[in-house]
Design an enzyme around this catalytic site. Structure first.
Site, PDB file in Angstrom:
ATOM      1  N   ASN A  58       0.827  -1.215   0.000  1.00  0.00           N
ATOM      2  CA  ASN A  58       0.000   0.000   0.000  1.00  0.00           C
ATOM      3  C   ASN A  58       0.854   1.254   0.000  1.00  0.00           C
ATOM      4  OD1 ASN A  58      -2.342  -1.485   0.036  1.00  0.00           O
ATOM      5  ND2 ASN A  58      -2.834  -1.085   2.176  1.00  0.00           N
ATOM      6  N   ARG A 379     -10.968  -4.673 -14.068  1.00  0.00           N
ATOM      7  CA  ARG A 379      -9.852  -5.549 -13.718  1.00  0.00           C
ATOM      8  C   ARG A 379     -10.350  -6.987 -13.798  1.00  0.00           C
ATOM      9  NH1 ARG A 379      -6.351  -1.930 -11.054  1.00  0.00           N
ATOM     10  NH2 ARG A 379      -7.407  -0.365  -9.782  1.00  0.00           N
ATOM     11  N   ARG A 409      -5.681   1.405 -13.145  1.00  0.00           N
ATOM     12  CA  ARG A 409      -4.337   1.607 -12.610  1.00  0.00           C
ATOM     13  C   ARG A 409      -3.646   0.296 -12.231  1.00  0.00           C
ATOM     14  NH1 ARG A 409      -4.530   5.720  -8.049  1.00  0.00           N
ATOM     15  NH2 ARG A 409      -4.506   7.226  -9.747  1.00  0.00           N
ATOM     16  N   HIS A 439     -15.758   2.768 -14.892  1.00  0.00           N
ATOM     17  CA  HIS A 439     -15.530   2.058 -13.630  1.00  0.00           C
ATOM     18  C   HIS A 439     -16.763   1.283 -13.176  1.00  0.00           C
ATOM     19  CE1 HIS A 439     -14.619   1.891  -9.157  1.00  0.00           C
ATOM     20  NE2 HIS A 439     -13.497   1.456  -9.676  1.00  0.00           N
ATOM     21  N   TYR A 473     -12.224  -9.833  -1.478  1.00  0.00           N
ATOM     22  CA  TYR A 473     -12.871  -8.535  -1.368  1.00  0.00           C
ATOM     23  C   TYR A 473     -14.337  -8.731  -0.991  1.00  0.00           C
ATOM     24  CZ  TYR A 473      -8.989  -6.254  -3.906  1.00  0.00           C
ATOM     25  OH  TYR A 473      -7.783  -5.767  -4.299  1.00  0.00           O
ATOM     26  N   ARG A 569     -13.758   2.628   4.542  1.00  0.00           N
ATOM     27  CA  ARG A 569     -12.576   1.781   4.671  1.00  0.00           C
ATOM     28  C   ARG A 569     -11.288   2.605   4.727  1.00  0.00           C
ATOM     29  NH1 ARG A 569     -11.440  -1.158  -0.412  1.00  0.00           N
ATOM     30  NH2 ARG A 569      -9.711   0.274  -0.760  1.00  0.00           N
ATOM     31  N   HIS A 597     -15.126  -3.526   0.416  1.00  0.00           N
ATOM     32  CA  HIS A 597     -15.040  -2.886  -0.894  1.00  0.00           C
ATOM     33  C   HIS A 597     -16.387  -2.417  -1.432  1.00  0.00           C
ATOM     34  CE1 HIS A 597     -14.078  -2.925  -5.368  1.00  0.00           C
ATOM     35  NE2 HIS A 597     -13.074  -2.233  -4.884  1.00  0.00           N
TER      36      HIS A 597
END
Length: 694
Positions: A58, A379, A409, A439, A473, A569, A597
């Site tokens: 992270n 993704r 990303r 997204h 997740y 979060r 998430h």
């Protein structure tokens, strides 16, 4: 911060200037919460090792994106004062201070706490000098056979300039002396990323790869005297800069930018504490950095590699095994029939992704009644069954449209591969909008059912179509063939592929047009309900809360007395519990086995609650520069389950972190004799939303 409640009217202009917390520091405080999990002796030991790895990974991303972006804007003169009131240089200075503190704390947790605990369990992380002679001998053979052939020492002298140091690469800075001339030279040896970060010398006894290389430097510099060697690592700007107005294809432009990204400016230099001043000065000069960008820690560096240690097959040192439930759609039931019967709300990882969302696409690919499949991909995994199913469908002659977000990303390369693979199979691949990332998480299957009706079976989710992360997740998804949702999703796909400019939807809120206004309108409606004595309550679950317009709307609601619960979060720029500003707002954070998430937005609405789920966080990029979608949950039992989940997370008896008005997160710890409830453990046991209204 204190505010006189009588000083303000109800306008946004009357709100205090210092009402926002700094987003960069808030992000670091999120990573601090991850570190606190690694420090928690009550957690299984290898899970603590994993949290150490996550912290390191992270922090890498934080420097590559947030610090690098701010540094770049300052260099180009584009940086302005942040919403928190800090100047850019103040943010960088504060960021450096907090990051230094956290990196030292991370190293201390590794050396002083986790490593000794691992040793007690027979798992040893050792430096070269601590290995037994027999272990060193086996590693000498390993070095000769597998490591030596891939090493390339680069010396710096009048004929050889200082080499380029790629971002996130681990390196050895070596000083050698020529015994014939007595001249000393600097050399760099890159630690190969293709080899394991920690080398197993004997069962459950590991040593860092750079230690094995350092012990054999004499074989790399034959005839030279190795005077000293030190590990170092650089972090570079790796955020993408793509000109979306270019006339050539986005695919080619992105590939070219990915090559350029390797050469971004250095934003962090990590070195071991033992590095000599002379070598550090040389690195500082050659990399063109200042003291603020140097991070000295006790080695080894790059502890993201601890993930391999966390993966050791030692179940007794991990969370208990967990198998996602398959009950939400029974295996013997047809998935299309199940969705026709009712909307299906799935909650991953508690509900199986494989037997619900993945099954929808896989069954559609081979079903002769299915005419078309439309899908967004942000993704996905390296061996994606979703991609394989889409290819199968296209090869079977079905109409397949896939909106691939190339600029997701750190997944850009993988998405280029998938885009080309899908195109080759005959899928119609679209790359979304100029200037906007796609997204939203959408699937639509068009099927001619046996009753002759053409139905659209849709999935709207909060997470990516990634079967591996679906086990790690926490995400929500709605499977439905409601005609209104079908119309909405069809219109949105037409919008994404360029044939529509629809702004109004039945059951969706879509960014960048209607999502922020839709949420603010509902916040204001709750305020009006409360003012008139009706039921009002705002509950929000998101990854990040930064958007000033939404925060100000929540402040205004709080000043009217509306209860506001925020479950976040990561980043939160809102100051809760400030007298006269946010007294009725509570902000909590839950971290644990699974990465929270999902995004949920719930409004009491005078006893007729509205609950929305979807892909959008409350950040500028999500609300202004991305295509996002929220869908309203209409089933009363499902709504009640989501509201119960929100209330559970906010309960004082739940394991969580509490945010105060100064930006400090405090972990809720049990009093003597008290047991706190873990939300994720509870959900593993209960697996909610299995029934609907009769």
């Amino acid at each position: 911060m204190t505010v006189n409640p009588g000083h303000f009217d109800h306008s946004a202009e009357a709100l205090p200037d210092d009402r926002f917390l700094d987003r960069e520091e808030s992000w670091l405080r999120f990573n601090q919460r991850v570190l606190e999990l690694a420090e928690d002796p009550s957690l299984p030991l290898l899970e603590r090792v994993r949290f150490l790895s996550i912290f390191a990974s992270n922090l890498d991303e934080f420097f590559m994106v947030r610090v690098a972006g701010l540094t770049r804007r300052m260099a180009t003169g584009l940086a302005v004062q942040s919403a928190s009131g800090r100047q850019p240089h103040e943010i960088l200075e504060r960021t450096a201070t907090v990051a230094h503190e956290l990196m030292l704390r991370h190293a201390a947790a590794f050396h002083e706490d986790v490593c000794p605990a691992l040793a007690k369990e027979g798992i040893h992380l050792l430096r070269w000098v601590d290995l037994a002679e027999t272990e060193q001998e086996s590693l000498r053979r390993l070095f000769r056979d597998r490591i030596y052939p891939v090493l390339t020492p680069l010396v710096v002298d009048s004929a050889h300039p200082f080499p380029y140091i790629s971002g996130l690469s681990l390196n050895l800075a070596v000083i050698v002396r020529d015994p014939e001339t007595d001249a000393t030279m600097f050399a760099r040896v890159k630690v190969p990323p293709v080899l394991p970060r920690f080398i197993e010398a004997s069962p459950n006894r590991f040593t860092p790869l750079e230690d094995v290389i350092a012990a054999h430097l004499g074989q790399l510099f034959v005839g030279m005297e190795v005077l000293e060697h030190h590990a170092f690592r650089v972090t570079r700007n790796q955020d993408l800069e793509i000109d979306d107005d270019i006339s050539e294809g986005l695919l080619q432009a992105l590939e070219r930018e990915l090559l350029r990204r390797r050469f971004g400016p250095v934003v962090r230099l990590e070195v071991e504490e033992s590095i000599s001043p002379a070598v550090l000065d040389l690195l500082t000069a050659e990399l063109e950095i200042d003291e603020r960008q140097i991070y000295r820690v006790g080695g080894p560096l790059d502890l993201a590699g601890l993930a391999a240690i966390a993966d050791l097959d030692l179940p007794r040192l991990k969370y208990p095994p967990f198998v996602p439930s398959k009950a939400v759609i029974p295996e013997d039931a047809g998935i299309f029939a199940a969705i026709r019967e009712r909307d299906v709300l799935v909650h991953h990882p508690y509900d199986s992704f494989t037997t619900t969302v993945q099954r929808l696409i896989e069954d559609a690919a081979t079903d002769p009644r299915v005419l078309a499949i439309k899908q967004t991909l942000y993704r996905t995994s390296g061996d994606s069954p979703i991609v394989d199913a889409l290819i199968t469908a296209a090869e079977a002659g079905k109409q397949v449209v896939v909106v691939v977000e190339l600029k997701a990303r750190f997944d850009e390369r993988a998405n280029i591969v998938w885009a080309r693979k899908l195109e080759k199979a005959g899928c119609h691949v679209v790359y979304g909008f100029v200037g906007l990332k796609t997204h939203c998480k959408l699937s639509m299957v068009v099927r001619q059912d046996s009753d002759g009706v053409l139905r659209r079976y849709c999935h709207i989710g909060t997470g990516n179509y990634h079967p591996k992360t679906a086990r790690l997740y926490e995400d929500l998804g709605l499977l439905t063939c409601d005609p209104k949702v079908g119309e909405d999703v069809s219109a949105l796909f037409n919008h994404l592929t360029g044939y529509s400019r629809q702004l109004d939807y039945h059951r969706l809120l879509v960014a960048p047009q209607s999502l922020r206004p839709g949420l603010v309108e509902r916040i204001e409606r709750e305020t009006a309900h409360h003012r008139e004595g009706r039921k009002a309550h705002i509950r929000i679950k998101c990854n990040s809360l930064v958007d000033e317009v939404v925060i100000d709307a929540l402040y205004r609601a709080s000043r009217e007395g509306v209860p506001v619960d925020v479950w976040v979060r990561g980043i939160c720029a809102l100051r809760p519990g400030v007298p006269g500003l946010s007294e009725t707002i509570r902000v909590r954070s839950v971290l644990g086995r699974f990465l929270e998430h999902s995004r949920v937005f719930a409004f009491a609405n005078d006893g007729d609650p509205e609950v929305w789920i979807g892909s959008a966080d409350l950040m500028h990029r999500n609300l202004d520069r991305r295509v996002e979608a929220l869908v309203t949950v209409t089933d009363r039992t499902q709504r009640a389950g989501l509201l119960e989940l929100m209330d559970l997370a906010m309960d004082d008896g739940t394991c969580s972190w509490w945010l105060d008005g100064e930006g400090t997160w405090t972990r809720r710890v049990p009093a003597p004799g008290e047991t706190l409830l873990d939300v994720q453990t509870r959900l593993v046991r209960t697996r909610r939303w299995r029934t609907v209204d009769g």
